[in-house]
Design an enzyme around this catalytic site. Structure first.
Site, short mmCIF file in Angstrom:
data_model
loop_
_atom_site.label_atom_id
_atom_site.label_comp_id
_atom_site.label_asym_id
_atom_site.label_seq_id
_atom_site.Cartn_x
_atom_site.Cartn_y
_atom_site.Cartn_z
CB SER A 52 5.95 2.72 5.55
OG SER A 52 5.09 3.64 4.98
CB SER A 55 -2.06 -4.03 12.17
OG SER A 55 -0.93 -3.55 11.47
C1 G16 Z 1 0.94 -0.01 4.44
C2 G16 Z 1 0.12 -0.41 3.25
C3 G16 Z 1 -1.23 0.28 3.30
C4 G16 Z 1 -1.91 0.01 4.63
C5 G16 Z 1 -0.99 0.36 5.79
C6 G16 Z 1 -1.53 -0.07 7.12
O1 G16 Z 1 1.18 1.37 4.38
O2 G16 Z 1 0.80 -0.06 2.08
O3 G16 Z 1 -2.00 -0.20 2.24
O4 G16 Z 1 -3.07 0.76 4.74
O5 G16 Z 1 0.25 -0.31 5.63
O6 G16 Z 1 -1.72 -1.46 7.09
P1 G16 Z 1 -2.19 -2.27 8.37
O7 G16 Z 1 -3.46 -1.62 8.82
O8 G16 Z 1 -2.37 -3.66 7.87
O9 G16 Z 1 -1.13 -2.11 9.42
P2 G16 Z 1 2.61 1.97 4.68
O10 G16 Z 1 2.49 3.39 4.28
O11 G16 Z 1 2.87 1.77 6.15
O12 G16 Z 1 3.53 1.17 3.83
#
Ligand code: G16
Length: 558
Positions: free
Chosen positions: A67, A520
């Site tokens: 992502s 994170s």
């Molecule tokens: C993923 C999750 C999101 C989250 C993001 C950041 O997004 O699907 O719900 O907000 O990671 O997560 P973290 O703050 O725990 O790193 P994506 O778009 O990267 O798949």
């Protein structure tokens, strides 16, 4: 488990030895790490997906993507039969599989798990896993590992759907399990036809405020830009210009995560774009934010984030419901009142939450991660969820859609062409346009565009719904981010003790100060979020709390 199955698993697992000294954990959205250490994990998630398919008797999805992360990372997201994220109940098993030190311990975990879950492994029941990947260079190699993982469960079939956005794969899984056609073509066709339908239902309003008819989209140099180019061919009511569709480095100075966190223009945008409506997708196109280039400084932007998208959607849906309610009141005997609710996380700007509450909406907070927001949104007849980072969607309950369909057909005979009928048709079109499996930047973009047309609003008018409180997000590298645990939807640090008290003392120094920290789940960092009445205040609060985090947890290697 019979001998044939055991030896197949042992033999294929031996081809994918786990890297030494690497511990993987199922994070906010599956596994993510540097792509060089992921082959064994992806193989094992292939096994898990096949078992999940056997357990549920449905098609499962496996998406290879990291992502928003940098291009050298990769990862896996698993889609459950509904098209949503893998059930949280299976996450501990995913961790066990990913970290099993050798084939025999892997086999042991699987034997125990299938017994506990009552999964029969006799090759008689079909298991199907749809495999997709984004444009990361490591994707092809990892896809082969996933295929081998699926094939190591007797009777399981892997179907490669090629390079797709994450939401496309989730949509296909959902469609397949609903007995619908599940191709990329049908996905594009559904989005385009429901968008056309919404545009046809636009009221005759003064459109002079709408501004420029064109939207310029930053594709993050990922899969989303290229797919949007294809979707565009089916759309005649809208002018979309795509930039960053794969010629530069993925997520590097481009994309929704960069735009939302740094609040500066992505590569390829400059002063010539002042006055235009701009949007940014992330690397796998499951996030969407809008922005406009500031006229006095072409490097910075006015951000229109996930909270504003949520507010726009909520406003539109509320408007349609009140049109329907008017007719219900007129009839006087309608008892069904659909429940509309919104779901946010602690990252939601305080001003957005105030605004939504002022609108009279139920606002619920969950921890970060769409798996939590999605689950909460399902409790409403219409549940809208969005993270500030642009990840979100709208969920409609079956009961509500059923009610809407019957209302819409009764208007056919009683009041065809009425505003009530048009409101019902609009909501039905939204339910088809929006990807109810998961947040989807492409379908979200079309819905935003249709609603702005409907309202006759420019991006500036939309942005004026409320004024964001200044905020700042920082990443802090520490020795071990998992040392931080939190409660209350991540707003309070539980361990290490003492940090929360210190954060409180800092926060109290700033009017309307708000600050939280959390590890994170997708990157090896602790995230710090701060909000205050001035940008200087938000920056100072974030910086002082970042230093606190370093002090309590120790510097990590950058
Ligand atoms: C993923 C999750 C999101 C989250 C993001 C950041 O997004 O699907 O719900 O907000 O990671 O997560 P973290 O703050 O725990 O790193 P994506 O778009 O990267 O798949």
């Amino acid at each position: 488990m019979d001998d044939q199955q055991s030896s197949l698993l042992l033999e294929s697992a031996a081809c994918f030895p786990p890297p030494k000294g690497v511990k993987l954990s199922y994070g906010t959205s599956g596994f993510r790490a540097d792509s060089s250490v992921l082959e064994s994990m992806v193989f094992r998630v292939g096994v898990l997906a096949a078992l999940r398919s056997l357990k549920t008797g449905s098609v499962i999805g496996l998406m290879i993507t990291a992502s928003h992360n940098k291009v050298s990372d990769n990862g896996v997201k698993v889609a459950d039969p509904s098209g949503g994220m893998l059930t949280q109940e299976w996450e501990p098993f995913a961790n066990q599989l990913a970290n099993a030190p050798n084939p025999s311990s892997l086999l042991e975990f699987i034997v125990d798990f299938v017994k506990k879950e009552n999964i029969t492994l006799n090759g008689k029941q079909e298991a199907v896993v749809l495999l997709g990947r984004d444009t990361r260079p490591s994707g092809e190699r990892l896809l082969e590992a996933a295929k081998k993982g699926v094939a190591s469960i007797v009777g399981a079939i892997a179907k490669d759907v090629g390079v797709v956005t994450t939401p496309q794969l989730h949509w296909m899984v959902r469609a397949k399990n609903k007995g619908m056609e599940a191709s990329e073509c049908s996905y594009f066709e559904q989005l385009a036809s429901s968008f056309r339908c919404l545009m046809d239902l636009t009221p005759q309003r003064d459109q002079s405020n709408f501004g420029n008819d064109k939207v310029i989209v930053d594709g993050a140099d990922g899969v989303g830009g290229e797919k949007l180019e294809e979707l565009k061919k089916l759309l005649s009511d809208i002018c979309i210009e795509v930039r960053n569709h794969g010629d530069g480095v993925l997520n590097d100075g481009v994309g929704a995560d960069f735009v939302q966190k740094d609040k500066i223009v992505p590569r390829g945008f400059d002063h010539e774009d002042v006055g235009l409506r701009c949007a940014s997708l992330d690397g796998d196109a499951d996030r969407l934010v809008y922005f406009s280039v500031k006229s006095n400084d072409s490097k910075t932007i006015d951000l229109v984030d996930g909270d504003k998208i949520l507010s726009l959607f909520a406003l539109f849906i509320k408007e349609q419901l009140s049109i329907l309610n008017k007719s219900i009141d007129g009839v006087g005997n309608e008892s069904y009142q659909p429940r509309l609710g919104v779901v946010q996380t602690a990252y939601a700007n305080g001003a957005s939450t105030d605004y939504l509450k002022l609108m009279g909406l139920d606002v619920v907070l969950t921890p970060t991660g769409v798996k939590y927001l999605h689950e909460k949104a399902e409790e409403f007849d219409i549940g809208i969820y969005f993270e500030a980072n642009g990840h979100g969607t709208i969920l409609f309950s079956e009961a509500f859609l059923h009610w809407l369909e019957s209302r819409s057909s009764s208007y056919l005979s009683t009041s065809e062409g009425s505003e009530e009928q048009r409101a019902a048709l609009r909501l039905l079109a939204v339910s088809k346009l929006i990807n109810q499996a998961v947040g989807d930047a492409l379908s979200g973009l079309l819905l935003v565009e249709a609603i702005l047309h409907h309202m006759g609003w420019s991006i500036y008018k939309w942005n004026e719904l409320y004024n964001d409180l200044p905020s700042r997000q920082l990443k802090v590298k520490v020795v071990d981010r998992t040392a931080i645990t939190t409660s209350n939807a991540e707003t309070v640090v539980v361990t290490p003790t003492g940090i929360q008290e210190a954060i409180n003392i800092e926060t109290e120094k700033y009017p309307r100060g708000r600050c939280f920290v959390r590890p994170s789940g997708t990157e090896d960092v602790v995230r710090v979020y701060a909000e205050a009445t001035t940008q200087e205040g938000a920056d100072a609060l974030a910086n002082s709390v970042a230093r606190l985090v370093e002090h309590h947890l120790g510097f990590g290697n950058s």
